[in-house]
Design a protein around this motif. Structure first.
Motif, PDB file in Angstrom:
ATOM      1  N   TRP A 143       0.825  -1.211   0.000  1.00  0.00           N
ATOM      2  CA  TRP A 143       0.000   0.000   0.000  1.00  0.00           C
ATOM      3  C   TRP A 143       0.867   1.272   0.000  1.00  0.00           C
ATOM      4  CZ3 TRP A 143       0.110  -3.707   3.826  1.00  0.00           C
ATOM      5  CH2 TRP A 143       0.890  -3.390   4.949  1.00  0.00           C
ATOM      6  N   THR A 144       2.132   1.175   0.385  1.00  0.00           N
ATOM      7  CA  THR A 144       2.977   2.366   0.497  1.00  0.00           C
ATOM      8  C   THR A 144       3.122   3.121  -0.821  1.00  0.00           C
ATOM      9  OG1 THR A 144       4.209   1.463   2.383  1.00  0.00           O
ATOM     10  CG2 THR A 144       5.269   3.226   1.118  1.00  0.00           C
ATOM     11  N   PRO A 145       3.473   2.453  -1.946  1.00  0.00           N
ATOM     12  CA  PRO A 145       3.572   3.213  -3.203  1.00  0.00           C
ATOM     13  C   PRO A 145       2.270   3.906  -3.583  1.00  0.00           C
ATOM     14  CG  PRO A 145       4.612   1.071  -3.436  1.00  0.00           C
ATOM     15  CD  PRO A 145       3.880   1.055  -2.142  1.00  0.00           C
ATOM     16  N   TRP A 146       1.138   3.286  -3.264  1.00  0.00           N
ATOM     17  CA  TRP A 146      -0.148   3.901  -3.595  1.00  0.00           C
ATOM     18  C   TRP A 146      -0.423   5.123  -2.743  1.00  0.00           C
ATOM     19  CZ3 TRP A 146      -2.580   2.905  -7.899  1.00  0.00           C
ATOM     20  CH2 TRP A 146      -2.250   1.732  -8.579  1.00  0.00           C
ATOM     21  N   GLN A 147      -0.070   5.050  -1.474  1.00  0.00           N
ATOM     22  CA  GLN A 147      -0.214   6.225  -0.616  1.00  0.00           C
ATOM     23  C   GLN A 147       0.744   7.330  -1.055  1.00  0.00           C
ATOM     24  OE1 GLN A 147       0.467   4.415   3.231  1.00  0.00           O
ATOM     25  NE2 GLN A 147      -1.711   4.186   3.628  1.00  0.00           N
ATOM     26  N   MET A 148       1.956   6.956  -1.462  1.00  0.00           N
ATOM     27  CA  MET A 148       2.914   7.942  -1.955  1.00  0.00           C
ATOM     28  C   MET A 148       2.363   8.640  -3.193  1.00  0.00           C
ATOM     29  SD  MET A 148       6.484   5.796  -1.545  1.00  0.00           S
ATOM     30  CE  MET A 148       7.487   7.090  -2.307  1.00  0.00           C
ATOM     31  N   TYR A 149       1.819   7.859  -4.117  1.00  0.00           N
ATOM     32  CA  TYR A 149       1.274   8.451  -5.339  1.00  0.00           C
ATOM     33  C   TYR A 149       0.063   9.331  -5.022  1.00  0.00           C
ATOM     34  CZ  TYR A 149      -1.286   8.904  -9.706  1.00  0.00           C
ATOM     35  OH  TYR A 149      -1.991   9.421 -10.768  1.00  0.00           O
ATOM     36  N   ALA A 150      -0.848   8.827  -4.197  1.00  0.00           N
ATOM     37  CA  ALA A 150      -2.089   9.557  -3.917  1.00  0.00           C
ATOM     38  C   ALA A 150      -1.808  10.874  -3.200  1.00  0.00           C
ATOM     39  CB  ALA A 150      -3.032   8.686  -3.090  1.00  0.00           C
ATOM     40  N   TRP A 151      -0.965  10.847  -2.166  1.00  0.00           N
ATOM     41  CA  TRP A 151      -0.643  12.093  -1.469  1.00  0.00           C
ATOM     42  C   TRP A 151       0.217  13.000  -2.340  1.00  0.00           C
ATOM     43  CZ3 TRP A 151      -0.664   9.101   3.598  1.00  0.00           C
ATOM     44  CH2 TRP A 151      -1.712   9.557   4.424  1.00  0.00           C
ATOM     45  N   GLY A 152       1.095  12.396  -3.145  1.00  0.00           N
ATOM     46  CA  GLY A 152       1.874  13.205  -4.074  1.00  0.00           C
ATOM     47  C   GLY A 152       0.987  13.910  -5.081  1.00  0.00           C
ATOM     48  N   LEU A 153      -0.024  13.207  -5.577  1.00  0.00           N
ATOM     49  CA  LEU A 153      -0.941  13.800  -6.548  1.00  0.00           C
ATOM     50  C   LEU A 153      -1.707  14.971  -5.941  1.00  0.00           C
ATOM     51  CD1 LEU A 153      -2.167  13.614  -9.391  1.00  0.00           C
ATOM     52  CD2 LEU A 153      -3.903  12.071  -8.438  1.00  0.00           C
ATOM     53  N   VAL A 154      -2.107  14.841  -4.691  1.00  0.00           N
ATOM     54  CA  VAL A 154      -2.805  15.936  -4.004  1.00  0.00           C
ATOM     55  C   VAL A 154      -1.918  17.172  -3.956  1.00  0.00           C
ATOM     56  CG1 VAL A 154      -3.664  16.709  -1.754  1.00  0.00           C
ATOM     57  CG2 VAL A 154      -4.370  14.487  -2.664  1.00  0.00           C
ATOM     58  N   GLY A 155      -0.638  16.987  -3.572  1.00  0.00           N
ATOM     59  CA  GLY A 155       0.282  18.112  -3.532  1.00  0.00           C
ATOM     60  C   GLY A 155       0.537  18.704  -4.903  1.00  0.00           C
ATOM     61  N   TYR A 156       0.644  17.859  -5.903  1.00  0.00           N
ATOM     62  CA  TYR A 156       0.876  18.319  -7.275  1.00  0.00           C
ATOM     63  C   TYR A 156      -0.307  19.151  -7.772  1.00  0.00           C
ATOM     64  CZ  TYR A 156       2.307  18.054 -12.189  1.00  0.00           C
ATOM     65  OH  TYR A 156       2.687  18.357 -13.476  1.00  0.00           O
ATOM     66  N   LEU A 157      -1.517  18.650  -7.560  1.00  0.00           N
ATOM     67  CA  LEU A 157      -2.704  19.391  -7.992  1.00  0.00           C
ATOM     68  C   LEU A 157      -2.841  20.709  -7.234  1.00  0.00           C
ATOM     69  CD1 LEU A 157      -5.295  16.481  -8.341  1.00  0.00           C
ATOM     70  CD2 LEU A 157      -4.103  17.704 -10.170  1.00  0.00           C
ATOM     71  N   GLY A 158      -2.453  20.696  -5.962  1.00  0.00           N
ATOM     72  CA  GLY A 158      -2.455  21.947  -5.206  1.00  0.00           C
ATOM     73  C   GLY A 158      -1.542  22.982  -5.846  1.00  0.00           C
ATOM     74  N   GLY A 159      -0.372  22.534  -6.309  1.00  0.00           N
ATOM     75  CA  GLY A 159       0.548  23.430  -6.991  1.00  0.00           C
ATOM     76  C   GLY A 159       0.001  23.933  -8.310  1.00  0.00           C
ATOM     77  N   VAL A 160      -0.645  23.051  -9.063  1.00  0.00           N
ATOM     78  CA  VAL A 160      -1.235  23.440 -10.345  1.00  0.00           C
ATOM     79  C   VAL A 160      -2.308  24.505 -10.140  1.00  0.00           C
ATOM     80  CG1 VAL A 160      -2.655  22.624 -12.280  1.00  0.00           C
ATOM     81  CG2 VAL A 160      -0.698  21.268 -11.507  1.00  0.00           C
ATOM     82  N   LEU A 161      -3.184  24.284  -9.170  1.00  0.00           N
ATOM     83  CA  LEU A 161      -4.256  25.240  -8.906  1.00  0.00           C
ATOM     84  C   LEU A 161      -3.719  26.575  -8.396  1.00  0.00           C
ATOM     85  CD1 LEU A 161      -6.926  22.877  -7.296  1.00  0.00           C
ATOM     86  CD2 LEU A 161      -7.003  23.942  -9.553  1.00  0.00           C
ATOM     87  N   ALA A 162      -2.697  26.512  -7.542  1.00  0.00           N
ATOM     88  CA  ALA A 162      -2.098  27.751  -7.045  1.00  0.00           C
ATOM     89  C   ALA A 162      -1.462  28.537  -8.191  1.00  0.00           C
ATOM     90  CB  ALA A 162      -1.065  27.446  -5.965  1.00  0.00           C
ATOM     91  N   ASP A 163      -0.770  27.832  -9.088  1.00  0.00           N
ATOM     92  CA  ASP A 163      -0.160  28.508 -10.240  1.00  0.00           C
ATOM     93  C   ASP A 163      -1.219  29.143 -11.136  1.00  0.00           C
ATOM     94  OD1 ASP A 163       2.371  27.852  -9.429  1.00  0.00           O
ATOM     95  OD2 ASP A 163       2.583  26.118 -10.763  1.00  0.00           O
ATOM     96  N   ALA A 164      -2.385  28.522 -11.190  1.00  0.00           N
ATOM     97  CA  ALA A 164      -3.477  29.063 -12.005  1.00  0.00           C
ATOM     98  C   ALA A 164      -4.209  30.211 -11.313  1.00  0.00           C
ATOM     99  CB  ALA A 164      -4.466  27.949 -12.350  1.00  0.00           C
ATOM    100  N   GLY A 165      -3.824  30.528 -10.077  1.00  0.00           N
ATOM    101  CA  GLY A 165      -4.446  31.623  -9.343  1.00  0.00           C
ATOM    102  C   GLY A 165      -5.732  31.263  -8.638  1.00  0.00           C
ATOM    103  N   ALA A 166      -6.005  29.960  -8.486  1.00  0.00           N
ATOM    104  CA  ALA A 166      -7.270  29.545  -7.881  1.00  0.00           C
ATOM    105  C   ALA A 166      -7.366  29.892  -6.410  1.00  0.00           C
ATOM    106  CB  ALA A 166      -7.461  28.036  -8.066  1.00  0.00           C
ATOM    107  N   PHE A 167      -6.222  30.006  -5.722  1.00  0.00           N
ATOM    108  CA  PHE A 167      -6.238  30.246  -4.282  1.00  0.00           C
ATOM    109  C   PHE A 167      -5.979  31.707  -3.917  1.00  0.00           C
ATOM    110  CE2 PHE A 167      -4.464  25.669  -3.991  1.00  0.00           C
ATOM    111  CZ  PHE A 167      -5.724  25.155  -4.226  1.00  0.00           C
ATOM    112  N   ALA A 168      -5.854  32.579  -4.892  1.00  0.00           N
ATOM    113  CA  ALA A 168      -5.525  33.981  -4.611  1.00  0.00           C
ATOM    114  C   ALA A 168      -6.532  34.909  -5.265  1.00  0.00           C
ATOM    115  CB  ALA A 168      -4.124  34.306  -5.102  1.00  0.00           C
ATOM    116  N   ARG A 169      -6.931  35.942  -4.544  1.00  0.00           N
ATOM    117  CA  ARG A 169      -7.795  36.980  -5.102  1.00  0.00           C
ATOM    118  C   ARG A 169      -6.941  38.039  -5.801  1.00  0.00           C
ATOM    119  NH1 ARG A 169     -12.890  36.334  -2.913  1.00  0.00           N
ATOM    120  NH2 ARG A 169     -12.995  35.159  -0.941  1.00  0.00           N
ATOM    121  N   ARG A 170      -7.602  38.923  -6.506  1.00  0.00           N
ATOM    122  CA  ARG A 170      -6.872  39.968  -7.229  1.00  0.00           C
ATOM    123  C   ARG A 170      -6.121  40.911  -6.310  1.00  0.00           C
ATOM    124  NH1 ARG A 170     -10.970  41.861 -12.137  1.00  0.00           N
ATOM    125  NH2 ARG A 170     -10.991  39.837 -13.236  1.00  0.00           N
ATOM    126  N   ASP A 171      -6.626  41.072  -5.088  1.00  0.00           N
ATOM    127  CA  ASP A 171      -5.948  41.975  -4.149  1.00  0.00           C
ATOM    128  C   ASP A 171      -4.816  41.293  -3.396  1.00  0.00           C
ATOM    129  OD1 ASP A 171      -7.328  40.291  -2.471  1.00  0.00           O
ATOM    130  OD2 ASP A 171      -8.513  41.848  -1.494  1.00  0.00           O
TER     131      ASP A 171
END
Length: 255
Positions: A143-171
């Motif tokens: 189960w370890t590689p699957w947990q590594m992939y799943a938690w890694g994917l969460v962090g990766y998607l968080g980075g993608v969304l942050a880069d797209a400005g999803a977590f920041a307002r214009r101000d």
């Protein structure tokens, strides 16, 4: 493995060129690698492949190996690696600290923060390394590689969304509602990977009723995972991202 060490060959320029080509190749593989796991899962489900668990484990292990190789090919300096290792260690320690409460863990939240501040690759590395290291306490297994992939994917998607400005307002303030929605969804994303692997690989015979029963039993835990992640993000995201951002700007840690 890719190397930029000119001592590895008499022709230092050729070695550096080979390293750049290798890094470019691994960079181009980044998204296809991450997509390979759900695509292989879908293929296993549709084709009804026997011994699917072993084959899928091989695929996810290869994906992790190549992703780590791509990260290493970038030859990050120690000052670039340290924040990633520190956040991964904190996430692992937090998982252990909350061991008595199922799915109430800060790992997803910290991986998302890492992705948002250090970049999507570092978000993946924080999630993956936190799973690997904390499992020395919880127990290593297939189960370890699957947990590594799943938690890694969460962090990766968080980075993608942050880069797209999803977590920041214009101000410049944090778009808290969007952040908390993704935090809640991250529990379902993590659960989807782990549950799909479990169902395709181990629910035998595989029937719709058996799959639904497995998903129904896991849903409360996945929802709790998402709620806990949102709660940790609500508390940690603003102060942590501000402090990490200062370090990133001061030392130029993000390309």
């Amino acid at each position: 493995m890719c190397t930029t060490d000119p001592n590895a060959s008499g022709a230092g320029g050729a070695v550096r060129l080979r390293a750049r080509l290798c890094r470019g190749f691994l960079d181009a593989l980044e998204v296809p690698l991450l997509l390979a796991v759900p695509l292989v899962m879908t293929a296993m489900l549709l084709l009804g492949v026997p011994n699917a668990a072993g084959f899928m484990l091989l695929v996810v292990a290869l994906v992790l190996l190549l992703f780590f190789a791509g990260y290493e090919a970038g030859r990050p300096a120690l000052r670039q690696i340290m924040p990633t290792l520190v956040l991964a260690s904190i996430a692992a320690a937090g998982r252990i600290l909350f061991a008595s409460v199922p799915d109430l863990k800060p790992v997803s939240a910290i991986a998302i923060i890492a992705g948002a501040t250090l970049g999507r690759r570092n978000g993946f590395m924080v999630g993956a390394l936190a799973a690997l290291t904390s499992n020395f306490f919880f127990g290593q297994g297939m189960w370890t590689p699957w947990q590594m992939y799943a938690w890694g994917l969460v962090g990766y998607l968080g980075g993608v969304l942050a880069d797209a400005g999803a977590f920041a307002r214009r101000d410049g303030s944090v778009h808290l509602s969007a952040l908390l929605v993704f935090g809640s969804a991250s529990g379902l994303i993590f659960g989807a990977i782990i549950n799909a692997y479990d169902i395709i690989g181990f629910v035998q015979p595989l029937t719709a009723a058996g799959a639904v029963a497995r998903l129904a039993s896991a849903l409360p835990f996945d929802v709790l995972h998402g709620v806990a992640t949102s709660a940790f993000l609500a508390v940690l995201y603003v102060p942590w991202t501000r402090r990490i951002a200062r370090v990133v700007r001061k030392y130029g840690l993000r390309s």
